[in-house]
Design an enzyme around this catalytic site. Structure first.
Site, PDB file in Angstrom:
ATOM      1  N   SER A  46       1.018  14.275   3.774  1.00  0.00           N
ATOM      2  CA  SER A  46       0.188  13.313   3.037  1.00  0.00           C
ATOM      3  C   SER A  46      -1.003  12.779   3.831  1.00  0.00           C
ATOM      4  O   SER A  46      -1.827  12.060   3.279  1.00  0.00           O
ATOM      5  CB  SER A  46       1.044  12.133   2.572  1.00  0.00           C
ATOM      6  OG  SER A  46       2.160  12.590   1.843  1.00  0.00           O
ATOM      7  N   ALA A  47      -1.081  13.099   5.110  1.00  0.00           N
ATOM      8  CA  ALA A  47      -2.231  12.698   5.934  1.00  0.00           C
ATOM      9  C   ALA A  47      -2.393  11.182   6.004  1.00  0.00           C
ATOM     10  O   ALA A  47      -3.495  10.658   6.017  1.00  0.00           O
ATOM     11  CB  ALA A  47      -3.509  13.374   5.428  1.00  0.00           C
ATOM     12  N   HIS A  50       0.889   5.448   8.337  1.00  0.00           N
ATOM     13  CA  HIS A  50       1.684   4.415   7.669  1.00  0.00           C
ATOM     14  C   HIS A  50       1.702   3.116   8.452  1.00  0.00           C
ATOM     15  O   HIS A  50       1.628   3.117   9.682  1.00  0.00           O
ATOM     16  CB  HIS A  50       3.127   4.902   7.502  1.00  0.00           C
ATOM     17  CG  HIS A  50       3.269   6.064   6.571  1.00  0.00           C
ATOM     18  ND1 HIS A  50       3.285   5.922   5.208  1.00  0.00           N
ATOM     19  CD2 HIS A  50       3.386   7.390   6.817  1.00  0.00           C
ATOM     20  CE1 HIS A  50       3.422   7.116   4.654  1.00  0.00           C
ATOM     21  NE2 HIS A  50       3.479   8.027   5.607  1.00  0.00           N
ATOM     22  N   SER A 342       2.048   9.437  11.821  1.00  0.00           N
ATOM     23  CA  SER A 342       1.693   8.091  12.289  1.00  0.00           C
ATOM     24  C   SER A 342       2.277   7.827  13.662  1.00  0.00           C
ATOM     25  O   SER A 342       1.673   7.166  14.500  1.00  0.00           O
ATOM     26  CB  SER A 342       2.235   7.033  11.319  1.00  0.00           C
ATOM     27  OG  SER A 342       2.103   7.455   9.992  1.00  0.00           O
ATOM     28  N   CYS A 437     -15.584  26.125  -4.540  1.00  0.00           N
ATOM     29  CA  CYS A 437     -15.440  27.558  -4.827  1.00  0.00           C
ATOM     30  C   CYS A 437     -14.314  28.167  -3.990  1.00  0.00           C
ATOM     31  O   CYS A 437     -13.965  29.315  -4.168  1.00  0.00           O
ATOM     32  CB  CYS A 437     -16.758  28.306  -4.645  1.00  0.00           C
ATOM     33  SG  CYS A 437     -17.070  28.926  -2.997  1.00  0.00           S
TER      34      CYS A 437
END
Lengths: 476, 417
Positions: A46-47, A50, A342, A437
């Site tokens: 999820s990048a 936290h 994190s 693209c």
């Protein structure tokens, strides 16, 4: 040669450990079974940085999350990695969920999370305009943020290599034997000797530990699927928007990314395979349905890609970090599921301290703490661009139209320490092919540049190593 | 700062035709900016024939068709900059571009023609579940590997989408020795030209599976197979109809999208159906002096029609630069009852010529009538034996009729089945 330390696994954890150890006068090798760094869980999560209110008080997860998140802005600055302190919210849709976020608040305060507050519906709507009407309040965490996990890993490994760490790609550890001097790792690249082994092998850390007779690590592979949406809808969320967590994790989130896209996901499904990252029709459907609950204007019509990652869920529900009980100089860093990203900066320091119990850590005089910022043509103004092209005309050719990436940036990515060797590697380092693209136009150009810079034929270039060939023999 | 009368963004068939027409109409200082190393655009990789039947009355290959315009351009002093990418078009029509030789270019132009063409819809837009291996590519990318680079992109091929590029590539791959197993088409009809279905599939015994889609891709490193399934009339996969097809390549030919990033950044509003700018009868957008033509405006079936449209835009730009272009009260076009869109979207009431309205229908019709009306009065009608989404249609409005229509009124085009 015998390395002092062999780190197995070049994900964000292994990468940051390598960088941390590169401060000291040690011979360190970073072994990666794939063709590039960040190829496992690191490239598909999820990048999120936290806050640290999810993990139970007193766990390693809680401690290292709070510490790691506090370290992240400064670390990213030193490594020239974009980090954004956008804050997160956990949204409540009912009275019972309102109670739940109060529990999270209390837990967060106990864990030492700064910047927490419970906000009402009006405030929630003010700070998150597209939030569902049905949301009644939220837990706001101002210290949370977003970072690109593979960019962080690439930068960390690049910096580690600059400081003398040897990065060995396509180096799959097949067996480990112990002798008087330490360990012999039998790998796909031949035997490698090391006095200490750090097991940062992600989903495969249980297998690696078993090679030294340690079968204590119990991991369940847990798949999470995501949709990445176009930049045109990147501003639909300001904060990282969570729903109330459940026993399978933190649920489906909606978040902006540091690059300006919108990310929705993940699902959470336990599976047997450690490396099945196929997306599924059911998973993709679930993401959209659940994301709509938080942000009703989200639509899969804006999807530019979907992907899945496999997280190593430890059955004991906490990170497993420490010396292996079956083999003296083998250090496990396993079960690093969320909040692993994190926590990673703090894990690296924690691991260094554990290693320091047995190894003398003498600081190098010439440690380079920062990684030079790569050229980012798309972020420059006209004057800077003109100046840049004057210095090196390769920056005057745009290869990726969607993201405005120049040939010069692609060459830089290939030539960097631990640089790109395949099309996905170029994509992750430069964003070439990451736009609308999806490489339709620039893909073959990138293949051409890779072949030229690496001195090989175009048909030897792969998408991500192994048998991921892009083109075959010459036409008739 | 460089000063030009006209800056043309894109040196494919649209840009070349617009530049040449503007020159022919008396415009002196013209510059064409092309991002590829050569002029010609996508025609350069279209080595099959079938181009030019309408415009030149003979059958040419893509490079031959482009070559004719390149030769005409070379005989003029129109400035051509290849390997040059336009980054921005400002509200005062200043064009910012970049290349290796000149570095950053600032071009002050009286008028701008947008001719950036289109791109293929990628896999992500379809949300096909499954792996992320190599071997999944758009048909156009595969075409470049085969025709320009000279490499085989795969050996056992499934094609999703029966757009023209997919059909052409089915034949091309077969001729190169690959096994093309099938073409799957989500809709109950093909989006490609009938002649391509006959010449590229039927002649080679390649099955066209209508109402069928790819629901999953499989493999670890390189693609190993796909799962296909039949779809119902809501285009949803029907459970139980799944079939595994081993293949190492999935080619996508699932639609083209006008490439309007520059137009959007310049603040132009796009038509929600065409995804191109909204234009008048000379293809002038809503920004004064900015024109658009070719596939950036609407995706065409044939390059011949691109040329025709681009000449209209080139003429319009010339008139604009010379201060001769009519701009004033307009009538507006709208497609209903099966007509998905109309180009142009508006027509100046005092226009100086007849105007062709181009459109596409949303389904297949047999023995239908196209009706054009304004304020409840039928202006004209045209009988058609067959109408299908894959083929662009047009009707011609006489200038004498347009001039009688009240300003701001709506011209409706519809299908009577």
């Amino acid at each position: 040669m015998t390395y002092d330390v062999a780190i197995v696994g070049a994900g964000v954890v292994g990468g940051l450990i390598a960088r941390e150890l590169s401060r000291y006068e040690l011979n360190v090798a970073l072994l990666e079974k794939c063709n590039d760094v960040a190829m496992g869980t690191t490239k598909a999560n999820s990048a999120i940085v936290h806050g640290g209110f999810d993990a139970q008080n007193g766990t390693l997860k809680a401690e290292l999350n709070v510490k790691g998140t506090a370290m992240m802005p400064e670390l990213c600055k030193k490594l020239s990695v974009p980090f954004k302190n956008n804050g997160s919210i956990v949204v409540a849709f009912s009275d019972s969920e309102t109670e739940h976020i109060k529990v999270l608040y209390e837990r967060g305060v106990k864990n030492g999370v700064p910047g927490l507050s419970v906000i009402d519906q009006a405030e929630l709507r003010r700070i998150e305009p597209n939030i569902s009407d049905k949301a009644v309040g939220a837990l706001l965490c101002e210290s949370a943020g977003i970072v690109c996990p593979y960019e962080l890993t690439i930068a960390a490994v690049e910096n580690a290599v600059t400081n003398g760490v040897e990065f060995l790609r396509n180096c799959d550890v097949e067996a480990i034997t112990e002798n008087a001097d330490g360990y012999v790792l039998s790998t796909s690249l031949g035997d490698i000797n090391a006095k200490y082994i750090i097991n940062a092998a992600g989903n495969f850390s249980d297998d690696l530990a078993r090679m030294v007779g340690d079968d204590s690590i119990q991991l369940i592979p847990r798949k999470g699927e995501y949709y990445l949406l176009d930049k045109s809808v990147g501003n639909l969320a300001v904060h990282t928007i969570f729903q109330c967590p459940n026993e399978m994790g933190k649920g489906i989130l909606v978040t902006p990314t540091v690059d300006g896209n919108l990310l929705i996901g993940p699902t959470a499904v336990n599976q047997d395979s450690k490396d099945d990252t196929d997306t599924t029709p059911a998973g993709l459907k679930e993401i959209v349905e659940k994301a709509l609950k938080s942000v009703p204007v989200v639509s899969a019509r804006n999807a530019i890609t979907s992907f899945a990652g496999v997280r190593a869920h430890p059955t004991n529900d906490d990170f497993i970090i420490g010396w292996c009980e079956k083999s003296a100089n083998f250090l496990n860093v396993a079960g690093i599921e969320s909040p692993g990203l994190s926590s990673a900066p703090a894990i690296a320091v924690f691991v260094r301290d554990i290693l320091g119990e047995k190894v003398e850590l003498k600081e190098k005089a010439n440690f380079v703490e920062t990684r030079e910022e790569p050229v980012r043509f798309r972020h420059m103004n006209d004057e800077e661009r003109a100046e840049l092209i004057k210095k090196n005309p390769a920056y005057g050719r745009i290869v990726c139209r969607c993201e405005t990436i120049t040939e010069g940036e692609i060459i830089d990515a290939i030539k960097a320490p631990a640089g790109a060797r395949d099309v996905d590697g170029v994509k992750r380092r430069t964003r070439a092919g990451m736009g609308r693209c999806q490489g339709g136009f620039c893909g073959s150009k990138v293949v051409e540049i890779l072949a030229r810079e690496l001195g090989v034929n175009m048909n030897e270039i792969t998408k991500f190593g192994g048998d991921s060939k892009i083109i075959y023999e010459r036409t008739k | 700062m460089l000063n030009f009368d006209l800056a043309v963004v894109g040196g494919g068939p649209a840009g070349m035709a617009a530049a040449l027409k503007a020159r022919e109409s008396g415009i002196e200082k013209i510059i064409v900016l092309e991002r590829a190393e050569t002029l010609g655009g996508i025609l350069e990789q279209c080595i099959h024939t079938g181009f030019g039947l309408h415009y030149f009355g003979e059958e040419l290959s893509g490079p031959e068709y482009a070559g004719r315009f390149m030769k005409l351009l070379a005989d003029t002093d129109i400035v051509v900059k290849t390997d040059t990418m336009v980054l921005d078009i400002a509200s005062d029509n200043t064009v910012t571009a970049v290349n290796k030789k000149d570095g950053l270019l600032k071009i002050n132009a009286k008028a701008v023609v947008l001719a950036m063409g289109c791109r293929e819809r990628p896999r992500g837009a379809l949300s096909i579940a499954g792996c992320r291996t190599s071997g999944i590519m758009t048909a156009g990318t595969a075409q470049k590997y085969v025709n320009i680079d000279g490499y085989m992109p795969g050996h056992e091929v499934v094609i999703l989408g029966s757009g023209d590029i997919g059909l052409i590539m089915a034949r091309r791959m077969t001729l190169e020795g690959a096994k093309v197993k099938m073409v799957c088409e989500l809709m109950p009809y093909s989006g490609g030209l009938t002649r391509n279905i006959v010449q590229c599939l039927d002649d080679f015994g390649i099955p066209l599976k209508l109402s069928c889609t790819v629901v999953a891709t499989h493999g670890k490193d390189r693609l190993e197979g796909v799962t296909i399934a039949k779809v119902d009339d809501k285009l949803q996969p029907i459970p139980g109809t799944e079939e595994y097809v081993p293949c190492d390549t999935l080619m996508l030919s699932v639609g083209l999208i006008p490439e309007n990033e520059l137009s959007k950044n310049a603040g132009l509003e796009l038509d929600r159906v065409t995804n191109g700018p909204r234009v008048d009868e000379y293809r002038e957008t809503e920004q004064k002096g900015v024109f658009a033509c070719g596939n950036v405006l609407q995706v065409h079936d044939l390059v011949d029609y691109v040329t025709e449209e681009s000449q209209i835009a080139g003429l319009g730009a010339a008139k604009y630069i010379k201060g001769e272009k009519v701009t004033g009260k307009c009538v507006y076009t709208e497609g209903i009852n099966g007509v998905r869109y109309i180009v142009p979207q508006r027509i100046n009431c005092e226009t100086d010529a007849d105007v062709k309205l181009y459109f596409r229908v949303g389904a297949v019709y047999n023995n239908a009538k196209i009706v054009v009306e304004c304020n409840g009065n039928e202006i004209l009608s045209k009988k058609k034996k067959k109408l299908c989404p894959g083929e662009m249609e047009y009707v011609t409005l006489k200038q004498s009729v347009i001039s009688t229509l009240p300003a701001d009124s709506k011209i409706i085009v519809r299908v009577e089945a």
